[in-house]
Enzyme design. Structure first.
Site: not given
Length: 642
Positions: A209, A375
């Site tokens: 994205s 992450d």
């Protein structure tokens, strides 16, 4: 890998001589680079420049388009909220003594707890599907938000966790001509890419994205990865976050935690993700940190961390060292294609090595400088070719722990280690006598005291529970610490809480406030413990992190080095150093490592498999000794560590 250093700690490959796994990683072939003829003449430069000038950059969404996007989100999410309000009102009405005769005739008054749970489960299944479909259609920052939500098992029903966990942050790739134009504008002041790259792959390695990544080759021959931010995407992402924060305000009171704070944290994280200069700095920090122990001693890094190429980083373009390998997320399917079972000794040996590498890497990050990659998921972990090591990529989401929090966490880990050892000792003793094993913060014995001490430390992180019962709260907080950092073999938790995170009796269900620091830490611990569970390998994070915790505590708030390792003065390599003769012991060490690897490589397949089984059994025996009750509780040795 130039400038990175060997990720191997013993001078040999992680799975040298394991032919099947070698075959898997040997099949990894880089995408063929698209050769770009160098602009030798002024005419060639002008021709390439005219192509770049003709590229049309997309325009950001205007006010009307953002309004339509927001309206689409609300139109698909509001019905989900209304369904929950309707069911909640209906069930509360049926349990009221003032229910109408019409409702009684409908049979709603007599619903059992099991029937009510079935209605909720049915709604959760429908709602989670609708929300996942909405996020998949809209993409943008909604995908990242869905991934974060899926990690909050303390807030959402199991159906939402499972559905949103499958979301992939992928987008159709933008045209290569546009990518080249962005790189030209950001790094070369509009000059053609041919002045910097000898090749630039047309097909992206990945497209998400925020950005997409292409492989390329610099004119000096170095293979690199080029991360390019999608043009005009930033306003849309910011609008998505603003919309999510507004949505969170509307649902305050429907969830046990104020989710507005969670989306506010995501908004702060987005600032760094949209500026690749921040990610480049994070890569350098983590690269240096994993090469040092918490006490500052330089050592071989357990995992490879790629570095940015100096001078080739801007806000929207990041050129970094290229990592050749296979993502952990694709390893299982690739193994199946090659006929390798996940239960085979070869696979479990590599899995054990990966567990050790991940555990040690995060120990150095967390208890060294307190700066860690936040992450952690299988897509960001690579198995290197020939199974010779592992790599950790993508430093877009990072977290810096304050020194006080870092030392508090070290104290908590040691308390978890001691408590889990005492619990295992109790289970072992009571199991032989046939007694029912139970323990609680209300107990007046040593375990009860340890539970209360562990819970008090967890509270200092800002974790709060929804219960007012202090004993129940202490049991829940200590159980959460054991879930995050304790052994995977623990079968019972304080107060009778379940070890299954999604169970209705999970201690996570009792949480009313959970700081983002622990959420990002939890991602790493869940990844490590989940991998251990899939491989059926007993793993105790508190045991493996104990030494790093002790080093951090002995160094104190200031640390063992006043200047962080990533900011230390670089070692100067001068003519005198280059002319030094190598030491014989260093030559001998390298020769032994080479001979060991070569001898295993020449073994027949049957002998190699036997070697893998022997190596695996040796590792498991060592882990069993580390996680034994006597070792963990300090029986027969010191109270903290033998």
């Amino acid at each position: 890998q130039q400038g990175i250093g060997s990720p191997r700690s013993d001078g040999t490959a992680v799975a040298d001589g394991i032919s099947k796994l070698d075959a898997i990683t040997d099949d990894i072939e880089p995408v063929k680079p698209v050769e770009m003829p160098p602009p030798r003449t002024p005419e060639g430069l002008r021709e390439i420049q005219s192509v770049l000038d003709s590229v049309q950059f997309p325009k950001p969404l205007n006010g009307m388009q953002r309004t339509i996007r927001a309206a689409t989100f609300w139109a698909r999410v509001v019905p989900i909220l209304l369904k929950y309000q309707q069911l909640s009102k209906k069930l509360s009405t049926t349990s009221s003594a003032r229910a109408s005769a019409k409702e009684s005739v409908a049979g709603l008054r007599t619903l059992s707890e099991e029937e009510r749970a079935a209605l909720w489960d049915e709604l959760h299944e429908w709602g989670s599907t609708e929300l996942a479909n909405t996020i998949t259609d809209l993409k943008g920052f909604y995908v990242k938000s869905g991934q974060v939500i899926s990690s909050r098992v303390d807030l959402f029903p199991e159906q939402y966790i499972l559905k949103l966990a499958t979301l992939q942050d992928s987008m159709p790739p933008i045209e290569t001509s546009l990518v080249r134009a962005v790189v030209s504008r950001e790094l070369l002041e509009g000059e053609p890419l041919e002045t910097l790259f000898s090749s630039f792959d047309e097909e992206p390695l990945g497209s998400a994205s925020i950005a997409q990544v292409h492989a390329a080759t610099l004119v000096d021959g170095r293979r690199v990865a080029v991360k390019v931010q999608r043009p005009a995407e930033e306003p849309k992402l910011r609008a998505d976050v603003a919309n999510l924060k507004l949505f969170a305000k509307r649902i305050r009171g429907l969830l046990p935690v104020d989710y507005y704070l969670v989306f506010s944290e995501l908004e702060r994280a987005l600032e760094d993700e949209l500026d690749f200069r921040a990610e480049a700095q994070a890569m350098e920090k983590i690269h240096a940190t994993v090469a040092h122990r918490p006490d500052g001693e330089v050592t071989e890094p357990p995992m490879l961390v790629p570095r940015p190429i100096p001078g080739l980083v801007s806000r929207r373009v990041l050129v970094m060292e290229f990592v050749e390998g296979l993502p952990l997320s694709k390893l299982a399917s690739t193994m199946q294609e090659h006929g390798v079972s996940s239960d085979s000794p070869e696979a479990r040996l590599v899995g054990s090595k990966l567990l050790a590498a991940l555990t040690e890497s995060y120990a150095r990050m967390i208890f060294g400088n307190g700066f860690f990659q936040g992450d952690a998921h299988p897509g960001n972990i690579f198995v290197l070719p020939d199974a010779q090591g592992f790599a950790l990529i993508d430093c877009g989401q990072v977290k810096q722990l304050a020194s006080s929090k870092r030392l508090l966490l070290a104290e908590l880990i040691l308390k978890v280690r001691r408590l889990s050892g005492a619990i295992q000792q109790r289970i072992s003793e009571d199991g032989e006598s046939g007694a029912v094993v139970s323990y609680s913060a209300a107990d007046k014995d040593d375990i009860g005291e340890q539970i209360r001490e562990t819970a008090a430390t967890v509270r200092q992180f800002g974790v709060e529970t929804s219960t007012k019962d202090s004993v129940h709260a202490d049991n829940a907080l200590a159980s959460i610490a054991l879930l995050l950092f304790g052994p995977t073999t623990l079968k019972a938790l304080p107060g009778g809480f379940s070890t299954q995170e999604l169970s209705k009796t999970s201690p996570l269900r009792e949480v009313a406030s959970f700081p983002q620091d622990l959420v990002m830490l939890g991602r790493a611990t869940i990844l490590i413990k989940g991998l251990a569970a899939r491989l059926r390998i007993a793993w105790n994070l508190s045991e493996h992190w104990a030494k790093a915790c002790e080093q951090a505590l002995s160094c104190g708030v200031e640390g063992c080095y006043r200047v962080p390792v990533y900011a230390a003065k670089p070692t100067t390599i001068g003519p005198g150093m280059l002319s030094q003769r190598p030491r014989f012991r260093d030559v001998l060490r390298v020769l032994r490592a080479w001979a060991k690897g070569k001898s295993i490589e020449l073994m027949p397949d049957r002998v190699r498999r036997a070697f893998a089984r022997k190596a695996l059994s040796t590792m498991e025996l060592a882990d069993d000794e580390d996680t034994s009750p006597a070792s963990a509780s300090g029986v027969g040795g010191t109270s903290e560590r033998k």
